[in-house]
Structure formats: C-alpha cells, structure tokens
Write an enzyme that holds these catalytic residues in place. Structure first.
Site, short mmCIF file in Angstrom:
data_model
loop_
_atom_site.label_atom_id
_atom_site.label_comp_id
_atom_site.label_asym_id
_atom_site.label_seq_id
_atom_site.Cartn_x
_atom_site.Cartn_y
_atom_site.Cartn_z
CB SER A 36 -18.19 28.27 -50.04
OG SER A 36 -18.59 28.70 -51.32
CE1 TYR B 69 -20.58 34.09 -53.99
CE2 TYR B 69 -20.36 31.70 -54.01
CZ TYR B 69 -19.79 32.95 -53.93
OH TYR B 69 -18.44 33.08 -53.80
CB THR C 118 -21.27 36.47 -51.17
OG1 THR C 118 -20.59 35.80 -50.10
CG2 THR C 118 -20.24 37.14 -52.07
CE LYS D 56 -16.49 36.90 -48.19
NZ LYS D 56 -16.17 37.17 -49.61
CG HIS E 158 -15.08 37.53 -54.19
ND1 HIS E 158 -16.41 37.43 -53.86
CD2 HIS E 158 -14.70 36.28 -54.55
CE1 HIS E 158 -16.82 36.17 -54.03
NE2 HIS E 158 -15.80 35.46 -54.44
#
Length: 406
Positions: A107, A130, A156, A252, A276
């Site tokens: 992540s 992100y 994402t 995603k 999520h």
C-alpha cells in the site's frame, strides 16, 4: 505455533494479540458497517452445484493474473499500516506471499517502505497507488516502484475522500500511537506487540515520511495527508498514470457496470471490483452481489478481479464462478499477521488454498481456470442459477443472480 483451522480462529487470536485501535482498524467498516457485514453475508447466499463420480485425483490450482504466474488465483490485497498489526508487517507478509507463489501488493500508506520490502524479498511485489494533489510526489512514487522492480501498479480510485470510520475515531487511531495515559495503559496489555515495535525502527509511513516535501515526521505527515487526497480525480488522471507507468496497470474500486466499461477502455490491464472492504461508502452493495453484472458488462474486454468479504477458499470459488479471474484477501491475511506474524500469513494462505482445493473436488472441478457459472446452483428457493443452459449464456439468469443478492 498454535494450530489454526480456519480464518476465524486467526481472527480471534489476532484480537487477543493486537491493540484494539489497530485490530479495529482492520476489523471494522464505515458508518453503520452495513456494507462491511454484507460483503461476508452475501457469499452465504450462493450455493454450490455438487457433482459426483468425477475423477478429481489431479487438480490444478495455478493460474496467471495479468499474465503473471500465481500458484492459485489469490493475492494479498493492499492494506494500510499493516506494519501496526505486527512489527515489520509488510515485509513479513511479502515474504509469506513470495514463498507461497502469490502476489503481494504494498500500500501507499504502508509502514514499511517500497525500498524496505524490496531489500528483504526476492520475488517482485505489486504496488498500490493513491492519487494525491502533489503530482510531483506521485511521479516519484511511480518511479520508486519501477526501480524496485514492481511489475504491477494497482491504482485505487475509491478514496478521493475518506469514509467516516467511527471506531477509528473513538479509538484515537494514529501511527505511531499517541502517548496519552489512556493509550499507554492500553498498550501495556499487549507486551509481545510492544516488544516487537520497540525492536523495529519502522513505526511510521515509510513511503511518505522523508519522501514527500516537508514531511519529516508523523506530526507533519498527518497534516500533509489531510490535505492531499484529491477530490478532483477523474478518468483523465488514469491516462496521466498510464503514460508514466510502463508495467501492468490494475484499477481498484470499481463497483458499477458503467464504470467498469469505462475502465476497460482506458488502457488498464485489469480491474478489481471492490468497495474498499466496506470502509468507504456504507450502504453500497456487497462486491459479490455486483460482480456478475459487471462481468456481463465487460465480457472479455478486460481481466476481472475482486476483493472484499473473502474469508475462505469457498468464497474464492464463488467469486471465480461469478466472473472473477483473481481474488484478493485483505483482512484474512491481516488476521494471520496479527496472530502469528509471517507464519500466520502463511497459515492463512494454506487455509484458503486447502479450502479452495477441497471445494473444487466436491464440485467435480479439476482446473481452477475452468470454473464457470455452472459451479453455482440455488441461491434461495425459487431462484436458480442452473437450468437447461449455462449462466454465461443467459443474461436473464445473471440479472437474477445480482437481484437475489441485493
């Protein structure tokens, strides 16, 4: 190590070993948590089609996800601050995935940095991105992932604004924990966890602190992050990322058929149908309930993956039968990580694989790549997925599947 028979036992053990603020960061959703609960509950509404007198002595579970070999159609999903479930958590999870031959996705908001994980593993891992307002920082993240040899970028799309997570607010969640008397008293109840954290230097956001402009510690990190998630994100930003990323691109956070069709046209290699984990829009449908409709919308235009609510190998088979090619586990491996570190993640993967393999056998399926809609039968009285035709040939039956799961 304590023997764990299923993911639920790992969860219970993790709850005893991980401080409440970090355990509940994993084991909770947003608002009333209705979507979080539905993600798991809706899997139970799907029923298998049992087959007998089939030679299943040889079964094949290995596959390819976006063209990359995997020992089974399961990967470890990107999860924020996994390093707070167990010291050096992302490194340990990546090692377990590497030995098991499945993808691990790091992540953006991990505790261990891209460089940390690359230094302590051999197999290439995936990286999740992100979008932030600071495009220069995002470019640097992409470049760092490329230098680390990451073959896949998971972008994402469903966190332009953070969902309201009541339990995180009540627990005063922070990384590292704020040293209030209340928090110190609580952490003292978890001596093994504290000892692990004292032994490691990785207790912050490794991909951000020391890399983003002006972010030198956890204090400045909190202020920076509060201003950085980008509400202006559009499909044009995906083109911007695609131009800068040379590897495989996976999008995603898709939960709508129209969004899925748009995603299939923008140069991505796969999409992950996801809400999520029920941590964003409470009241949204479960992932498994919309998966058949999205599969019908995109057909073979793009590779389809999913996450959210997967707690067993049986759930994996159901997702594959509903149209997914790959399935990701988040909480399931985090329970293992919190319960027993690297060995716990390995055990979670063993449980998922064993359950998937056994269920395939009982359904008369010998190749995981051949799983289709005909692996499922009755959802509830009066709603059948199998009749005289395969579900893949019937848009009407696909609509019934989505409707019955709503």
């Amino acid at each position: 190590m304590t023997y764990f028979s299923d993911i639920e036992e790992l969860r219970q053990h993790a709850k005893r070993k991980v401080p409440k603020m970090f355990y509940e960061y994993v084991d909770a959703g947003s608002w009333t948590e209705s979507t979080y609960r539905a993600n798991c509950e809706d899997f139970a509404k799907l029923h298998f089609r049992q087959k007998v007198a089939v030679d299943f002595s040889h079964r094949k579970l290995d596959t390819k996800l976006v063209g990359i070999p995997s020992s089974m159609p399961v990967g470890l999903a990107p999860t924020g601050i996994a390093g707070m479930q167990h010291a050096d958590g992302e490194i340990l999870a990546a090692r377990a995935a590497e030995r098991f031959g499945v993808p691990f996705t790091l992540s953006t908001v991990s505790v261990c940095s891209i460089e940390d994980v690359a230094e302590h593993t051999h197999a290439p891992f995936w990286f999740q991105l992100y979008m932030m307002k600071d495009r220069g920082f995002i470019e640097s993240l992409i470049q760092r992932a490329e230098r680390a040899g990451c073959p896949v970028l998971v972008f994402t799309l469903d966190l332009q604004i953070q969902g309201q997570r009541h339990r995180d607010r009540r627990n005063g969640l922070s990384t590292p924990p704020k040293l209030t008397l209340r928090n110190l008293a609580h952490l003292a109840r978890y001596p093994a966890w504290c000892a692990g954290m004292l032994r490691t230097s990785r207790r912050s956001f490794g991909n951000i602190v020391g890399h983003a402009p002006g972010v030198t510690g956890i204090g400045s990190m909190a202020e920076w992050a509060a201003k950085q998630f980008d509400p202006t994100l559009t499909w044009k930003d995906i083109e911007w990322v695609r131009q800068r990323w040379k590897g495989k691109l996976v999008l995603k956070g898709i939960l709508d058929p129209e969004d899925a069709k748009t995603a299939a046209k923008c140069g991505a290699d796969a999409i992950i149908v996801s809400n999520h984990g029920g941590r964003q829009l409470d009241g949204a449908p479960s992932t498994i309930s919309v998966l058949p409709r999205i599969a019908d919308a995109v057909q073979d235009d793009i590779e389809l993956h999913m996450d959210s609510g997967v707690r067993s190998g049986q759930d994996v088979l159901k997702a594959l039968a509903c149209g997914a090619r790959g399935v990701y586990i988040g909480r399931a491996f985090l329970y293992g990580l919190g319960a027993a570190g690297e060995a716990g993640v390995t055990r979670a993967l063993e449980i998922i694989r064993s359950e998937l393999d056994m269920t395939m056998a009982l359904c008369g399926i010998t190749d995981v790549n051949a799983i289709g809609n005909d692996a499922l039968m009755e959802i509830r009285p009066g709603i059948h997925l199998m009749s005289e035709v395969r579900l893949s040939d019937s848009n009407v039956d696909k609509e019934r599947l989505s409707s019955a799961l709503r």
